[in-house]
Design an enzyme around this catalytic site. Structure first.
Site, PDB file in Angstrom:
ATOM      1  N   SER A 144     104.527  -3.910  69.744  1.00 20.33           N
ATOM      2  CA  SER A 144     103.159  -4.255  69.999  1.00 20.33           C
ATOM      3  C   SER A 144     102.495  -4.528  68.396  1.00 20.33           C
ATOM      4  CB  SER A 144     102.362  -3.396  70.770  1.00 20.33           C
ATOM      5  OG  SER A 144     101.110  -3.816  71.119  1.00 20.33           O
ATOM      6  N   TYR A 155      99.634   4.033  73.883  1.00 22.05           N
ATOM      7  CA  TYR A 155     100.358   2.799  73.637  1.00 22.05           C
ATOM      8  C   TYR A 155     100.797   2.484  72.265  1.00 22.05           C
ATOM      9  CZ  TYR A 155     102.146  -1.710  74.448  1.00 22.05           C
ATOM     10  OH  TYR A 155     102.795  -3.021  74.574  1.00 22.05           O
ATOM     11  N   SER A 156      99.702   2.316  71.447  1.00 22.81           N
ATOM     12  CA  SER A 156      99.960   1.715  70.123  1.00 22.81           C
ATOM     13  C   SER A 156     100.672   2.849  69.336  1.00 22.81           C
ATOM     14  CB  SER A 156      98.699   1.338  69.545  1.00 22.81           C
ATOM     15  OG  SER A 156      97.839   2.636  69.287  1.00 22.81           O
ATOM     16  N   ALA A 157     100.429   4.285  69.459  1.00 23.41           N
ATOM     17  CA  ALA A 157     101.236   4.995  68.788  1.00 23.41           C
ATOM     18  C   ALA A 157     102.787   5.148  69.059  1.00 23.41           C
ATOM     19  CB  ALA A 157     100.732   6.592  68.858  1.00 23.41           C
ATOM     20  N   SER A 158     102.998   4.997  70.461  1.00 22.74           N
ATOM     21  CA  SER A 158     104.100   4.999  70.877  1.00 22.74           C
ATOM     22  C   SER A 158     105.165   3.970  70.341  1.00 22.74           C
ATOM     23  CB  SER A 158     104.541   4.953  72.474  1.00 22.74           C
ATOM     24  OG  SER A 158     103.933   3.942  73.079  1.00 22.74           O
ATOM     25  N   LYS A 159     104.578   2.799  70.312  1.00 22.11           N
ATOM     26  CA  LYS A 159     105.046   1.531  69.720  1.00 22.11           C
ATOM     27  C   LYS A 159     105.241   1.712  68.206  1.00 22.11           C
ATOM     28  CE  LYS A 159     105.759  -1.089  73.150  1.00 22.11           C
ATOM     29  NZ  LYS A 159     107.167  -1.408  73.573  1.00 22.11           N
TER      30      LYS A 159
END
Length: 244
Positions: A144, A155-159
């Site tokens: 992402s 969400y963004s940290a996991s991506k």
């Protein structure tokens, strides 16, 4: 360009959205599909639709928030004797949009990392070594481009973790016929992206799949799908192979 006819691709999160687009396109190209969903019944529609292209399909279920279910899914695939040639780690979860991001609960990070990163890592660790042994493999990890939005931090940290994992792993594969790359679909109108996203989900084709077709032995790149919208597959692959 790789001919995928008769090869097997595992597509996670294949029942809807971007995974649905990937499955349909790969089927049109003659690629056999292992379709993953949270529940088998979620896969009935896509499984029936792709069979008209004369391919074989196999459906598996797993809840990616539970790593043990990912392992069980991989055990099941291995038991079939199917050799997975192509992997699309597409399944993802956006748990919440936290307007008061200072109060983001730790649980957001825990489930986001399990679904968006740990599951993909487990699948890579299981499927890439056999690809190396066979001398062929393509892995596309769907990421992402979200940034500067602490409202979506989990969400963004996991991506971001998936990005780092992919690029680090690519250093061991670069120059071989097993290639791992990232694809960013952009903000699309899906269940995850929501109705206000600027791009129709169909716009991810062909950019989201080109990592399966490139043949230049380069790993660790990021392919933004929206940069390939409107191109033929051949044009998209040629453009991708010019990217550093």
């Amino acid at each position: 360009m790789v001919n995928v006819k008769g090869k097997w691709a595992l597509i996670t999160g294949a029942s809807r959205g971007i995974g649905y687009q990937i499955a349909t396109f790969m089927a049109k190209m003659g690629c056999n599909l292992i379709l993953h969903g949270r529940k088998l019944e979620h896969l009935e529609k896509i499984s029936e639709e792709v069979k008209k292209y004369g391919i074989e399909t196999y459906c598996v279920q797993a809840e990616f928030s539970e790593p043990t279910q990912v392992v069980t899914m991989l055990d099941e695939i291995e038991s079939t004797g199917i050799a997975v040639d192509i992997l699309f780690n597409n399944a993802g979860l956006q748990v919440a949009y936290r307007k008061d991001f200072w109060k983001t609960p730790i649980e957001d990070f825990e489930i986001s990392f399990r679904v968006n990163f740990i599951s993909a890592a487990l699948i890579c660790y299981r499927l890439i070594p056999p690809m190396i042994e066979r001398g062929f493999g393509r892995v596309v990890n769907v990421t992402s481009g979200i940034k500067n939005e602490p409202e979506q931090a989990a969400y963004s940290a996991s991506k971001a973790a998936l990005d780092k994992f992919t690029k680090d792993l690519s250093s061991k594969l670069d120059g071989t016929n097993v290639m791992i790359n990232l694809a960013d679909p952009g903000w699309c109108r899906t269940d995850l992206g929501g109705p206000n996203a600027p791009n129709p989900v169909e716009s991810v084709i062909p950019g989201i799949v080109i990592g399966a077709f490139i043949d230049d032995k380069k790993s660790g790149r990021l392919f933004p799908a929206q940069a390939f919208t409107g191109l033929t597959l051949e044009e998209a692959v040629a453009k991708a192979e010019r990217m550093s």
